[in-house]
Write a protein that holds these residues in place. Structure first.
Motif, PDB file in Angstrom:
ATOM      1  N   TYR A  57      29.838 -15.862 -52.465  1.00 28.17           N
ATOM      2  CA  TYR A  57      28.496 -16.172 -51.961  1.00 28.17           C
ATOM      3  C   TYR A  57      28.525 -17.471 -51.169  1.00 28.17           C
ATOM      4  O   TYR A  57      29.130 -18.463 -51.594  1.00 28.17           O
ATOM      5  CB  TYR A  57      27.523 -16.286 -53.131  1.00 28.17           C
ATOM      6  N   THR A  58      27.853 -17.489 -50.016  1.00 29.69           N
ATOM      7  CA  THR A  58      27.851 -18.660 -49.138  1.00 29.69           C
ATOM      8  C   THR A  58      26.443 -19.213 -48.988  1.00 29.69           C
ATOM      9  O   THR A  58      25.455 -18.572 -49.371  1.00 29.69           O
ATOM     10  CB  THR A  58      28.395 -18.290 -47.750  1.00 29.69           C
ATOM     11  N   ALA A  59      26.351 -20.398 -48.397  1.00 32.89           N
ATOM     12  CA  ALA A  59      25.044 -21.000 -48.109  1.00 32.89           C
ATOM     13  C   ALA A  59      24.327 -20.157 -47.065  1.00 32.89           C
ATOM     14  O   ALA A  59      24.960 -19.388 -46.326  1.00 32.89           O
ATOM     15  CB  ALA A  59      25.249 -22.425 -47.607  1.00 32.89           C
ATOM     16  N   PRO A  60      23.013 -20.268 -46.982  1.00 33.93           N
ATOM     17  CA  PRO A  60      22.275 -19.451 -46.014  1.00 33.93           C
ATOM     18  C   PRO A  60      22.702 -19.771 -44.581  1.00 33.93           C
ATOM     19  O   PRO A  60      22.867 -20.946 -44.227  1.00 33.93           O
ATOM     20  CB  PRO A  60      20.821 -19.836 -46.271  1.00 33.93           C
ATOM     21  N   PRO A  61      22.880 -18.749 -43.757  1.00 33.96           N
ATOM     22  CA  PRO A  61      23.267 -18.988 -42.351  1.00 33.96           C
ATOM     23  C   PRO A  61      22.096 -19.575 -41.567  1.00 33.96           C
ATOM     24  O   PRO A  61      20.986 -19.704 -42.083  1.00 33.96           O
ATOM     25  CB  PRO A  61      23.641 -17.591 -41.860  1.00 33.96           C
ATOM     26  N   GLU A  62      22.350 -19.894 -40.334  1.00 33.81           N
ATOM     27  CA  GLU A  62      21.306 -20.468 -39.478  1.00 33.81           C
ATOM     28  C   GLU A  62      20.168 -19.465 -39.297  1.00 33.81           C
ATOM     29  O   GLU A  62      20.381 -18.288 -39.039  1.00 33.81           O
ATOM     30  CB  GLU A  62      21.899 -20.850 -38.123  1.00 33.81           C
ATOM     31  N   SER A  63      18.952 -19.976 -39.437  1.00 33.77           N
ATOM     32  CA  SER A  63      17.775 -19.114 -39.357  1.00 33.77           C
ATOM     33  C   SER A  63      17.537 -18.627 -37.930  1.00 33.77           C
ATOM     34  O   SER A  63      17.681 -19.395 -36.962  1.00 33.77           O
ATOM     35  CB  SER A  63      16.548 -19.878 -39.846  1.00 33.77           C
ATOM     36  N   ARG A  64      17.144 -17.361 -37.820  1.00 36.28           N
ATOM     37  CA  ARG A  64      16.845 -16.778 -36.511  1.00 36.28           C
ATOM     38  C   ARG A  64      15.353 -16.741 -36.224  1.00 36.28           C
ATOM     39  O   ARG A  64      14.942 -16.438 -35.104  1.00 36.28           O
ATOM     40  CB  ARG A  64      17.421 -15.364 -36.433  1.00 36.28           C
ATOM     41  N   GLY A  65      14.550 -17.011 -37.239  1.00 35.45           N
ATOM     42  CA  GLY A  65      13.103 -16.985 -37.053  1.00 35.45           C
ATOM     43  C   GLY A  65      12.394 -17.147 -38.386  1.00 35.45           C
ATOM     44  O   GLY A  65      13.006 -17.549 -39.388  1.00 35.45           O
ATOM     45  N   TYR A  66      11.102 -16.839 -38.377  1.00 33.95           N
ATOM     46  CA  TYR A  66      10.275 -17.053 -39.560  1.00 33.95           C
ATOM     47  C   TYR A  66       9.727 -15.722 -40.066  1.00 33.95           C
ATOM     48  O   TYR A  66       9.320 -14.859 -39.275  1.00 33.95           O
ATOM     49  CB  TYR A  66       9.109 -17.997 -39.227  1.00 33.95           C
ATOM     50  N   LEU A  67       9.734 -15.588 -41.391  1.00 31.70           N
ATOM     51  CA  LEU A  67       9.192 -14.390 -42.025  1.00 31.70           C
ATOM     52  C   LEU A  67       7.923 -14.752 -42.787  1.00 31.70           C
ATOM     53  O   LEU A  67       7.950 -15.577 -43.701  1.00 31.70           O
ATOM     54  CB  LEU A  67      10.218 -13.776 -42.987  1.00 31.70           C
ATOM     55  N   LEU A  68       6.795 -14.165 -42.367  1.00 36.43           N
ATOM     56  CA  LEU A  68       5.536 -14.310 -43.086  1.00 36.43           C
ATOM     57  C   LEU A  68       5.357 -13.096 -43.981  1.00 36.43           C
ATOM     58  O   LEU A  68       5.735 -11.979 -43.608  1.00 36.43           O
ATOM     59  CB  LEU A  68       4.359 -14.402 -42.108  1.00 36.43           C
ATOM     60  N   ALA A  69       4.768 -13.299 -45.140  1.00 35.16           N
ATOM     61  CA  ALA A  69       4.581 -12.194 -46.084  1.00 35.16           C
ATOM     62  C   ALA A  69       3.190 -12.248 -46.688  1.00 35.16           C
ATOM     63  O   ALA A  69       2.818 -13.262 -47.278  1.00 35.16           O
ATOM     64  CB  ALA A  69       5.642 -12.242 -47.177  1.00 35.16           C
ATOM     65  N   HIS A  70       2.459 -11.175 -46.518  1.00 35.98           N
ATOM     66  CA  HIS A  70       1.144 -11.031 -47.143  1.00 35.98           C
ATOM     67  C   HIS A  70       1.296 -10.053 -48.300  1.00 35.98           C
ATOM     68  O   HIS A  70       1.454  -8.847 -48.096  1.00 35.98           O
ATOM     69  CB  HIS A  70       0.112 -10.525 -46.133  1.00 35.98           C
ATOM     70  N   THR A  71       1.264 -10.569 -49.514  1.00 32.97           N
ATOM     71  CA  THR A  71       1.476  -9.718 -50.681  1.00 32.97           C
ATOM     72  C   THR A  71       0.279  -8.812 -50.919  1.00 32.97           C
ATOM     73  O   THR A  71      -0.817  -9.035 -50.380  1.00 32.97           O
ATOM     74  CB  THR A  71       1.732 -10.569 -51.933  1.00 32.97           C
ATOM     75  N   ASN A  72       0.478  -7.812 -51.752  1.00 34.56           N
ATOM     76  CA  ASN A  72      -0.621  -6.886 -52.067  1.00 34.56           C
ATOM     77  C   ASN A  72      -0.494  -6.402 -53.507  1.00 34.56           C
ATOM     78  O   ASN A  72       0.591  -6.372 -54.080  1.00 34.56           O
ATOM     79  CB  ASN A  72      -0.613  -5.682 -51.114  1.00 34.56           C
ATOM     80  N   GLY A  73      -1.657  -6.055 -54.094  1.00 30.42           N
ATOM     81  CA  GLY A  73      -1.676  -5.522 -55.455  1.00 30.42           C
ATOM     82  C   GLY A  73      -2.005  -6.571 -56.491  1.00 30.42           C
ATOM     83  O   GLY A  73      -2.477  -7.672 -56.186  1.00 30.42           O
ATOM     84  N   GLY A  74      -1.757  -6.215 -57.757  1.00 29.58           N
ATOM     85  CA  GLY A  74      -1.991  -7.122 -58.869  1.00 29.58           C
ATOM     86  C   GLY A  74      -0.884  -8.155 -58.985  1.00 29.58           C
ATOM     87  O   GLY A  74       0.066  -8.175 -58.186  1.00 29.58           O
ATOM     88  N   LEU A  75      -0.981  -9.013 -59.991  1.00 27.13           N
ATOM     89  CA  LEU A  75      -0.047 -10.128 -60.121  1.00 27.13           C
ATOM     90  C   LEU A  75       1.395  -9.651 -60.254  1.00 27.13           C
ATOM     91  O   LEU A  75       2.297 -10.176 -59.582  1.00 27.13           O
ATOM     92  CB  LEU A  75      -0.440 -10.997 -61.319  1.00 27.13           C
TER      93      LEU A  75
ATOM     94  N   LEU B 182      15.487 -22.125 -54.534  1.00 28.70           N
ATOM     95  CA  LEU B 182      16.108 -21.187 -53.596  1.00 28.70           C
ATOM     96  C   LEU B 182      16.820 -21.889 -52.441  1.00 28.70           C
ATOM     97  O   LEU B 182      17.206 -21.246 -51.458  1.00 28.70           O
ATOM     98  CB  LEU B 182      15.043 -20.234 -53.033  1.00 28.70           C
ATOM     99  N   ALA B 183      17.012 -23.194 -52.567  1.00 26.65           N
ATOM    100  CA  ALA B 183      17.580 -23.984 -51.463  1.00 26.65           C
ATOM    101  C   ALA B 183      18.955 -23.495 -51.043  1.00 26.65           C
ATOM    102  O   ALA B 183      19.320 -23.576 -49.858  1.00 26.65           O
ATOM    103  CB  ALA B 183      17.636 -25.458 -51.860  1.00 26.65           C
ATOM    104  N   ASN B 184      19.737 -22.990 -51.981  1.00 24.84           N
ATOM    105  CA  ASN B 184      21.084 -22.507 -51.663  1.00 24.84           C
ATOM    106  C   ASN B 184      21.116 -21.042 -51.262  1.00 24.84           C
ATOM    107  O   ASN B 184      22.208 -20.471 -51.060  1.00 24.84           O
ATOM    108  CB  ASN B 184      22.022 -22.729 -52.852  1.00 24.84           C
ATOM    109  N   ASP B 185      19.938 -20.428 -51.181  1.00 27.35           N
ATOM    110  CA  ASP B 185      19.860 -18.991 -50.874  1.00 27.35           C
ATOM    111  C   ASP B 185      19.109 -18.711 -49.577  1.00 27.35           C
ATOM    112  O   ASP B 185      19.589 -17.999 -48.707  1.00 27.35           O
ATOM    113  CB  ASP B 185      19.154 -18.258 -52.022  1.00 27.35           C
ATOM    114  N   VAL B 186      17.914 -19.255 -49.490  1.00 24.35           N
ATOM    115  CA  VAL B 186      17.028 -19.010 -48.353  1.00 24.35           C
ATOM    116  C   VAL B 186      16.239 -20.293 -48.088  1.00 24.35           C
ATOM    117  O   VAL B 186      15.791 -20.946 -49.037  1.00 24.35           O
ATOM    118  CB  VAL B 186      16.046 -17.849 -48.641  1.00 24.35           C
TER     119      VAL B 186
END
Length: 397
Positions: A116-134, A185-189
């Motif tokens: 497992y390696t450190a996260p690669p260079e980011s290509r952009g931004y991911l927005l997420a709108h969750t849905n449903g119960g908790l 999550l600093a070492n992942d994403v």
């Protein structure tokens, strides 16, 4: 001579039949005439802790408390004619009722592999709108963490669903520990709290990811969108990532997000600890989620035991909810297939049949029960020590 032999055989059959009947009758009598021990003779572990006697009497009344002491062990958990070595006996408050569930040799699986390696260079931004119960949102957030890793994206802290049935206006930081989530999550994403200002005018690709999609879908179809966009928004988060056939490190990342990164906000942790400590002051207890709430019954179309007016109310809720695709539901068919939750009365019968005595404290881990006291009466009559989060958190307790 042959006729005499046939007579002897017939006589032997009659003798054997009588012997079998006698044995069967004695077995039945030994069960039904078994004398059950009186609760007043039970040892201290069978009683509520002394500091809570006064509270119990306030809830139940003295007459109800005295009725407890006259209660017998249910016949279905009584000791039959077999010895304890031959047949295990279930008794109220027996240790087996409260024994921790075995892990069946399952082990935590959160540590990344050596490759497992450190996260690669980011290509952009991911927005997420969750849905449903908790719980649905929690699982969706974990999927978004894994997807951000797959497509080399910077994840913006997901937005919680504010348009669901519950109309909850909570933000991520109101429910979860936001700083811990980012740091864990600093070492992942790479995770940030909000989209940078310079990206405010950038075009956003709103994409509804296909359900249960695997690596190829995200590495090819979704990743190709970076050529035209710097911001991708996931329209929904539930069940967007497959459960199987994923690399081990992606599965482990999901687990780290769920069990290590996603922690409740400090004020929620404190309230949860308060509720648990107060319930434990009564001794061992059951946390019971009936799933007998208005939205669940409306979604599933389960109307067993409800009035026609209540059934019509639930159908109206289902018909007016655009997110619920199935509108015409046969409640009898749903129930016959096992798709309906137990009614409070059925839950009481089930717990009683397992051997839990009527003085078992029960914490109702749910929202408002549909029908309120009118449907909770059957459960409360069998188990008077019913507690809700409002009651337990009340300062009087």
């Amino acid at each position: 001579m042959q006729k005499r032999r046939w007579n002897e055989v017939g006589l032997m059959r009659k003798v054997l039949s009588c012997a079998i009947c006698t044995i069967a009758m004695m077995s039945l009598l030994s069960v039904h005439l078994h004398k059950f021990p009186h609760h007043s003779k039970l040892s201290d572990p069978y009683r509520l802790p002394n500091p809570q006697i006064e509270i119990r009497d306030k809830i139940l009344g003295k007459e109800q408390e005295q009725r407890w002491t006259r209660e017998f062990i249910p016949p279905n958990v009584s000791l039959g004619p077999l010895s304890s070595q031959q047949f295990p006996v279930w008794r109220p408050n027996c240790p087996i009722l409260w024994k921790p569930v075995t892990n069946r040799d399952y082990m935590p699986c959160t540590q990344p592999t050596p490759n497992y390696t450190a996260p690669p260079e980011s290509r952009g931004y991911l927005l997420a709108h969750t849905n449903g119960g908790l719980n649905q949102m929690r699982a969706g957030i974990c999927d978004m963490v894994a997807i951000a890793r797959i497509i080399n994206a910077t994840l913006v802290v997901p937005e919680l669903d504010k348009k669901s049935y519950w109309q909850d206006s909570s933000n991520f930081s109101d429910v979860f520990n936001e700083d811990h989530f980012i740091n864990a999550l600093a070492n992942d994403v790479k995770v940030i709290k909000k989209l940078p200002e310079e990206m405010g005018g950038a075009p956003i690709a709103i994409k509804y990811f296909k359900s249960w999609s695997g690596m190829d879908y995200y590495q090819e179809e979704i990743s190709s969108m970076w050529a035209d966009y710097k911001v991708i928004q996931a329209g929904k988060t539930d069940s967007r990532l497959a459960n199987n056939n994923l690399p081990a490190d992606i599965q482990k990342l999901r687990c780290r997000a769920c069990y290590e990164a996603l922690c409740f906000a400090p004020q929620i942790e404190a309230m949860g600890k308060l509720l648990v400590d107060r319930m434990r002051s009564y001794g061992t207890y059951i946390a019971l989620h009936l799933r007998y709430e208005k939205d669940i019954l409306a979604f599933t179309g389960c109307t067993h035991g409800l009035s026609s007016a209540e059934a019509d109310e639930l159908k109206k809720i289902r018909d007016t909810n655009d997110k619920w695709k199935v509108k015409d539901i046969d409640p009898r068919e749903q129930r016959s297939k096992g798709f309906c939750p137990l009614t409070p009365k059925e839950a009481a019968i089930f717990l009683s049949s397992l051997g839990y005595p009527s003085n078992t404290p029960i914490y109702i881990a749910a929202g408002d029960i549909y029908g309120g006291d009118s449907y909770m009466g059957d459960l409360r009559s069998r188990y008077p020590m019913l507690m809700s989060k409002v009651r337990v958190s009340n300062a009087l307790l």
